[in-house]
Design an enzyme around this catalytic site. Structure first.
Site, PDB file in Angstrom:
ATOM      1  N   PHE A  84       0.960  -1.278  -0.010  1.00  0.00           N
ATOM      2  CA  PHE A  84      -0.085  -0.135  -0.210  1.00  0.00           C
ATOM      3  C   PHE A  84       0.794   1.287   0.016  1.00  0.00           C
ATOM      4  O   PHE A  84       0.439   2.284  -0.344  1.00  0.00           O
ATOM      5  CB  PHE A  84      -1.176   0.064   1.231  1.00  0.00           C
ATOM      6  CG  PHE A  84      -0.302   0.344   2.559  1.00  0.00           C
ATOM      7  CD1 PHE A  84      -0.747   1.781   3.140  1.00  0.00           C
ATOM      8  CD2 PHE A  84       0.356  -0.357   3.137  1.00  0.00           C
ATOM      9  CE1 PHE A  84      -0.002   2.044   4.319  1.00  0.00           C
ATOM     10  CE2 PHE A  84       0.963   0.093   4.362  1.00  0.00           C
ATOM     11  CZ  PHE A  84       0.721   1.099   4.941  1.00  0.00           C
ATOM     12  N   LYS A  85       2.250   1.043   0.378  1.00  0.00           N
ATOM     13  CA  LYS A  85       2.760   2.125   0.183  1.00  0.00           C
ATOM     14  C   LYS A  85       3.054   2.898  -0.937  1.00  0.00           C
ATOM     15  O   LYS A  85       3.345   4.115  -1.048  1.00  0.00           O
ATOM     16  CB  LYS A  85       4.104   1.979   0.852  1.00  0.00           C
ATOM     17  CG  LYS A  85       4.387   1.370   2.378  1.00  0.00           C
ATOM     18  CD  LYS A  85       3.693   2.288   3.435  1.00  0.00           C
ATOM     19  CE  LYS A  85       3.637   1.469   4.759  1.00  0.00           C
ATOM     20  NZ  LYS A  85       4.764   1.400   5.513  1.00  0.00           N
TER      21      LYS A  85
END
Length: 496
Positions: free
Chosen positions: A112-113
């Site tokens: 998700f980063k």
């Protein structure tokens, strides 16, 4: 829109300044002086927009010192089919019982980063031209696994920047380590630290406030900045996907506009769930924000009691990105909950630094209980949830998303709340192949890629191309330092 420091409310700076600096001089985090509100018409209109257009609309509320042309360049350069394997950027998969998995891992590092770190280089370089034109920007990152690779991938070979990533020597998965240590790029450096993530994070914060290091870098025309979620340029993009997912569910007729949803987030550093809180304040109808932790359950205890105490056993778990005992972004939430009382924030976080503990007042405790629910689960429960979800719905969870699903199931059983629920899925399961294979009944012997091959065969799923590509890459970075040597490692890297 100006930004204040959580530890100095009299300070007011532009978003460009906040993004370039990362951390305020006295150690505070930058927060917007007010949280903008989206109208019903604006949220409804998002349904017919692509993701980059939704991002532009949200950023235009916060980054008011950016021109429309600058913002459009940033969002279109980041959120496209070159960087993400889905045209939707963030996919939503519907499970049973009103649960929606928000897949935030379709970017180049499968975590998700990427949702924030694909755009941060554009936000940062645009901000630098406004604030510190001509200076070299040195990015420092502490990572518990995913931020490091995503930041390296985002900043590799970006003109005018260099990036140094620190990770806990034994605190990341084999795939996470391989992703980082095989990183390509002329301006990148990766270094292990003998310690845990909190040691890495504290070391990076100490470097930012070290006047001797600052002077040495300044003499060489170098300015430090951060790609961790202490940087507002990291946090703002995370707000977008919660706003976007709600608009998408309305468009898909899964919910009606105005219908409340729960949002469940597996988190250790609190940034990802803080972004969901900002989305709620902006006007997204949210019933409960559910904070899911692993055995390092300092956030669970804090939300339930108002006492933050990091003086506890640190566990190395199968969900290593949440193996954190000091949750930096909590400071931003508490600043809002205290009515921007920088005196209280300084008092509490000085106590955390000196004694490892603080307790908030009754007003804050009340707001925590109203807005949040918190729970945790251990490794055995995490693996059991992976198996149950795969066998019951043929959906393969990673070890962090499984924590979120388990905590949500506990919440639903306890409260009877059947509100439709968005569950943030933070990583592709193949980033944690060994633990996931064990969870679905496999014998996880052999090296990482042997296990992955077995996992593919057993589950009839496939390893994402970016992860498969690491198999044949040479390991470039083998260094490891004591935590007190991190500053020297940064200076040595920037000299080279």
């Amino acid at each position: 829109m100006n930004y204040r420091s959580t530890r100095n409310s009299s300070l007011k700076v532009t978003s460009a300044h906040a993004i370039v600096k990362g951390l305020s001089d006295e150690g505070g985090l930058f927060v917007p002086e007010n949280i903008p509100v989206l109208t019903k018409e604006e949220i409804s209109a998002f349904g017919d927009m692509k993701y980059s257009e939704r991002a532009y609309a949200v950023f235009s509320k916060y980054l008011t010192d950016f021109t429309p042309e600058e913002l459009r360049c940033c969002v279109e350069s980041a959120y496209n089919s070159k960087n993400f394997d889905s045209d939707n950027i963030a996919e939503i998969t519907k499970l049973k019982n009103g649960r929606y998995i928000l897949e935030l891992w379709h970017g180049p590092t499968c975590a998700f980063k990427d949702m924030a770190l694909q755009i941060l280089p554009y936000l940062l370089t645009t901000s630098a031209k406004k604030e510190v034109s001509g200076k070299q920007i040195a990015i420092l990152v502490a990572t518990s696994g995913d931020t490091g690779k995503a930041a390296l991938e985002g900043f590799k070979d970006v003109d005018g920047t260099s990036i140094c990533v620190f990770y806990p020597e034994d605190g990341v998965s084999p795939m996470q380590k391989r992703q980082m240590t095989t990183q390509e790029g002329k301006n990148v450096n990766v270094c292990a630290v003998k310690g845990n993530f909190d040691d890495c994070q504290n070391g990076v914060k100490a470097i930012f406030t070290d006047k001797e290091i600052e002077k040495k870098l300044s003499d060489n025309n170098v300015l430090l900045s951060s790609a961790n979620s202490i940087n507002w340029g990291r946090l703002a993009p995370q707000i977008v996907y919660y706003v976007s997912s709600y608009a998408q569910l309305v468009k898909d007729k899964e919910i009606e506009y105005g219908e409340k949803v729960n949002i469940v987030v597996p988190t250790g550093n609190f940034g990802n769930i803080l972004a969901a809180y900002y989305a709620k304040i902006m006007g997204i109808p949210v019933n409960k924000l559910i904070c899911a932790s692993n055995s390092n359950n300092v956030l669970t205890d804090f939300i339930n009691t108002g006492v933050y105490d990091r003086n506890r056993t640190f566990y190395t778990t199968v969900s290593p990105s949440m193996d954190i005992l000091i949750s930096s972004n909590l400071e931003r939430l508490l600043y809002h909950f205290t009515g921007e009382n920088d005196k209280l924030i300084n008092e509490w976080f000085t106590s955390l630094k000196n004694s490892g503990r603080y307790e908030v007042d009754e007003n804050v405790k009340k707001q925590l209980s109203e807005q949040f629910y918190a729970g945790f689960c251990n490794d055995d429960e995490t693996k059991t949830q992976i198996r149950k979800t795969f066998e019951g719905e043929h959906y393969l969870l990673d070890t962090h998303t499984a924590v979120a699903v388990k905590v949500y199931e506990d919440y639903r059983a306890k409260t009877g709340d059947d509100t439709k629920t968005i569950i943030a899925s933070t990583a592709n399961p193949y980033k944690f192949g060994r633990a996931v294979f064990e969870a679905v009944g496999g014998n996880a012997e052999g090296d990482e890629f042997d296990i992955i091959a077995k996992l593919e065969s057993k589950t009839e799923t496939g390893i994402p191309a970016p992860l498969a590509a690491t198999k044949d890459k040479a390991v470039r970075f083998k260094g490891c330092v004591e935590k007190q040597e991190m500053g020297r490692a940064v200076l040595d890297f920037l000299k080279s």
